[in-house]
Design a protein around this motif. Structure first.
Motif, PDB file in Angstrom:
ATOM      1  N   UNK A   1       0.825  -1.204   0.000  1.00 21.78           N
ATOM      2  CA  UNK A   1       0.000   0.000   0.000  1.00 21.78           C
ATOM      3  C   UNK A   1       0.859   1.254   0.000  1.00 21.78           C
ATOM      4  N   UNK A   2       0.492   2.184  -0.872  1.00 19.07           N
ATOM      5  CA  UNK A   2       1.129   3.498  -0.915  1.00 19.07           C
ATOM      6  C   UNK A   2       0.350   4.420   0.006  1.00 19.07           C
ATOM      7  N   UNK A   3       0.950   5.537   0.444  1.00 14.66           N
ATOM      8  CA  UNK A   3       0.231   6.456   1.324  1.00 14.66           C
ATOM      9  C   UNK A   3      -0.984   7.075   0.635  1.00 14.66           C
ATOM     10  N   UNK A   4      -1.932   7.499   1.441  1.00 15.03           N
ATOM     11  CA  UNK A   4      -3.145   8.124   0.920  1.00 15.03           C
ATOM     12  C   UNK A   4      -4.328   7.186   0.989  1.00 15.03           C
ATOM     13  N   UNK A   5      -5.476   7.698   0.612  1.00  9.68           N
ATOM     14  CA  UNK A   5      -6.724   6.951   0.681  1.00  9.68           C
ATOM     15  C   UNK A   5      -7.381   6.972  -0.696  1.00  9.68           C
TER      16      UNK A   5
END
Length: 124
Positions: free
Chosen positions: A35-39
């Motif tokens: 998972x990369x940062x952010x939503x």
């Protein structure tokens, strides 16, 4: 005949939800969290393309994330979530959408729910 189609649709929906959560759970168990940062942006209405353009964030360029589009998965720009909480809406009735996520707000401000929409405000 109509009841038959509604049953088929319900079963397909349940199966797709199971597959979606099973894949996410398997990634967590393996420790291969990519998972990369952010939503991921939330879908407000409708369905996206019913195809799997990605399976995890590493399939996506730059800072994009692999997000559910309402039917399949595709790479999308993430929403920024800033630290802090939004205060409960109060005061005058503001019925407008001035923002949709924290990344659209200046400095440390967050995109918070108003009495009738969303606006940037200082976190509490």
């Amino acid at each position: 005949m109509e009841q038959h189609w509604s049953t088929v649709c319900a079963l397909l929906l349940a199966l797709s939800a199971f597959v979606h959560y099973d894949v996410a759970f398997a990634a967590e168990v393996d420790g291969n969290s990519t998972a990369k940062p952010g939503v991921c942006p939330s879908r407000l209405w409708g369905f996206g393309k019913c195809a799997e353009f990605c399976t995890n964030d590493t399939d996506c360029p730059k800072d994009e994330k692999c997000c559910h589009n309402g039917c399949g998965h595709e790479c999308m720009a993430p929403h920024t979530v800033k630290p802090g909480r939004c205060a409960l809406p109060q005061g005058t009735r503001i019925c407008a959408e001035y923002c949709y996520h924290d990344g659209q707000c200046p400095g440390e401000q967050k995109c918070c729910k108003t009495s009738c929409g969303h606006a940037c405000s200082e976190p509490c």
